[in-house]
Design an enzyme around this catalytic site. Sequence first.
Site, mmCIF file in Angstrom:
data_model
loop_
_atom_site.group_PDB
_atom_site.id
_atom_site.type_symbol
_atom_site.label_atom_id
_atom_site.label_comp_id
_atom_site.label_asym_id
_atom_site.label_seq_id
_atom_site.Cartn_x
_atom_site.Cartn_y
_atom_site.Cartn_z
ATOM 1 N N ASP A 14 -5.790 0.039 -1.409
ATOM 2 C CA ASP A 14 -6.766 -0.738 -2.118
ATOM 3 C C ASP A 14 -8.092 -1.232 -1.447
ATOM 4 O OD1 ASP A 14 -5.415 -2.685 -0.376
ATOM 5 O OD2 ASP A 14 -6.195 -4.392 -1.375
ATOM 6 N N GLY B 94 0.726 -1.330 0.100
ATOM 7 C CA GLY B 94 0.065 -0.050 0.200
ATOM 8 C C GLY B 94 0.704 1.254 -0.112
ATOM 9 N N ASP C 245 1.337 3.112 4.593
ATOM 10 C CA ASP C 245 0.156 4.046 3.932
ATOM 11 C C ASP C 245 -0.804 4.565 5.184
ATOM 12 O OD1 ASP C 245 -0.932 1.669 4.603
ATOM 13 O OD2 ASP C 245 -1.731 0.964 2.661
ATOM 14 N N VAL D 69 -10.822 3.936 3.181
ATOM 15 C CA VAL D 69 -10.443 4.826 2.066
ATOM 16 C C VAL D 69 -9.561 4.158 0.853
ATOM 17 C CG1 VAL D 69 -10.495 7.035 3.194
ATOM 18 C CG2 VAL D 69 -8.584 5.562 3.232
ATOM 19 N N ASP E 277 -4.210 2.198 11.086
ATOM 20 C CA ASP E 277 -5.594 2.114 11.410
ATOM 21 C C ASP E 277 -5.860 1.597 13.136
ATOM 22 O OD1 ASP E 277 -8.029 1.519 11.312
ATOM 23 O OD2 ASP E 277 -8.293 0.601 9.296
HETATM 24 P P1 XMP Z 1 -3.729 -1.559 10.564
HETATM 25 O O1 XMP Z 1 -3.261 -0.198 11.297
HETATM 26 O O2 XMP Z 1 -5.272 -1.748 11.045
HETATM 27 O O3 XMP Z 1 -3.650 -1.332 9.109
HETATM 28 O O4 XMP Z 1 -3.121 -2.899 11.203
HETATM 29 C C1 XMP Z 1 -3.240 -2.283 8.318
HETATM 30 C C2 XMP Z 1 -3.215 -2.476 7.091
HETATM 31 O O5 XMP Z 1 -4.613 -2.266 6.532
HETATM 32 C C3 XMP Z 1 -4.740 -1.551 5.285
HETATM 33 N N1 XMP Z 1 -5.812 -0.564 5.824
HETATM 34 C C4 XMP Z 1 -6.576 -0.049 5.086
HETATM 35 N N2 XMP Z 1 -6.332 0.070 3.572
HETATM 36 N N3 XMP Z 1 -8.093 1.620 3.287
HETATM 37 C C5 XMP Z 1 -7.310 0.803 2.686
HETATM 38 O O6 XMP Z 1 -7.175 0.642 1.625
HETATM 39 C C6 XMP Z 1 -8.236 1.667 4.544
HETATM 40 O O7 XMP Z 1 -9.083 2.583 5.179
HETATM 41 C C7 XMP Z 1 -7.451 0.799 5.513
HETATM 42 N N4 XMP Z 1 -7.259 0.891 6.774
HETATM 43 C C8 XMP Z 1 -6.401 -0.170 6.897
HETATM 44 C C9 XMP Z 1 -3.580 -0.744 5.168
HETATM 45 O O8 XMP Z 1 -2.928 -1.557 4.063
HETATM 46 C C10 XMP Z 1 -2.774 -0.909 6.408
HETATM 47 O O9 XMP Z 1 -1.378 -0.999 6.306
#
Ligand code: XMP
Length: 204
Positions: A177, A63, A118, A171, A121
């Site tokens: 993605d 990402g 990226d 998003v 979250d």
């Molecule tokens: P966390 O912090 O939850 O995030 O471990 C892990 C990975 O999840 C993906 N991610 C998203 N990808 N839209 C996306 O396309 C989003 O809103 C989103 N939230 C989390 C992202 O690759 C991140 O590294």
Amino acid sequence: MDMPVPKKNAPLRQKDPPPRWRKEVQSVLLSRERIASRVRSLARQIEKDFAGRDLVIVALLNGTVVFLADLLRRLSMPLRLDFIGVSSYRGGTESSDLVFTKELRLNVTGRDVLLVDDILDTGNTLFRVSAKLRRLRPRQIKICVLLDKPSRRQEQIAADYVGFIIPDHFVVGYGLDYAEQYRNLPFVGILRPEMFAPRHGSQT
Ligand code: XMP
């Protein structure tokens, strides 16, 4: 650390997507111009903070690629670059188990690491990756993310450089993605709810 006074907290007004994407994308949260300007100021801050340091940028696949490419070209300083591959097998919008799909090749022991992702979250990914990197005994690890969704945090982790703090929307675009699609959008947008289909595997 001194962070720039960014526009990151300026209100995010959602705008209509370009006609080509209107069927799938509900709104543009961050335009390409706004992202470009914020990436420039992040780069300036990073150059200042790591001046004279032995810097290794460690980026998470997949990402980060668009953000990373833009950020790198703004950094006029010596640095090394390596990648860690992490697959979260999120079917769509929720992450689950993490699998490392590519290991670090460069030696980071005693060096300054800037970990680039990226989005921060829940924090599960960066929490696990930074714990893994710490075992390699770098001099320090700082975290840089394009997006931060603090409202979803499950782990005690914060980024040192944040492009934008965003509300709890899933998003896509600018590298992010949904089911491996939409990484090529030049903006960060919110998908129309009807685009969220039953789960497929996906990489972060
Ligand atoms: P966390 O912090 O939850 O995030 O471990 C892990 C990975 O999840 C993906 N991610 C998203 N990808 N839209 C996306 O396309 C989003 O809103 C989103 N939230 C989390 C992202 O690759 C991140 O590294």
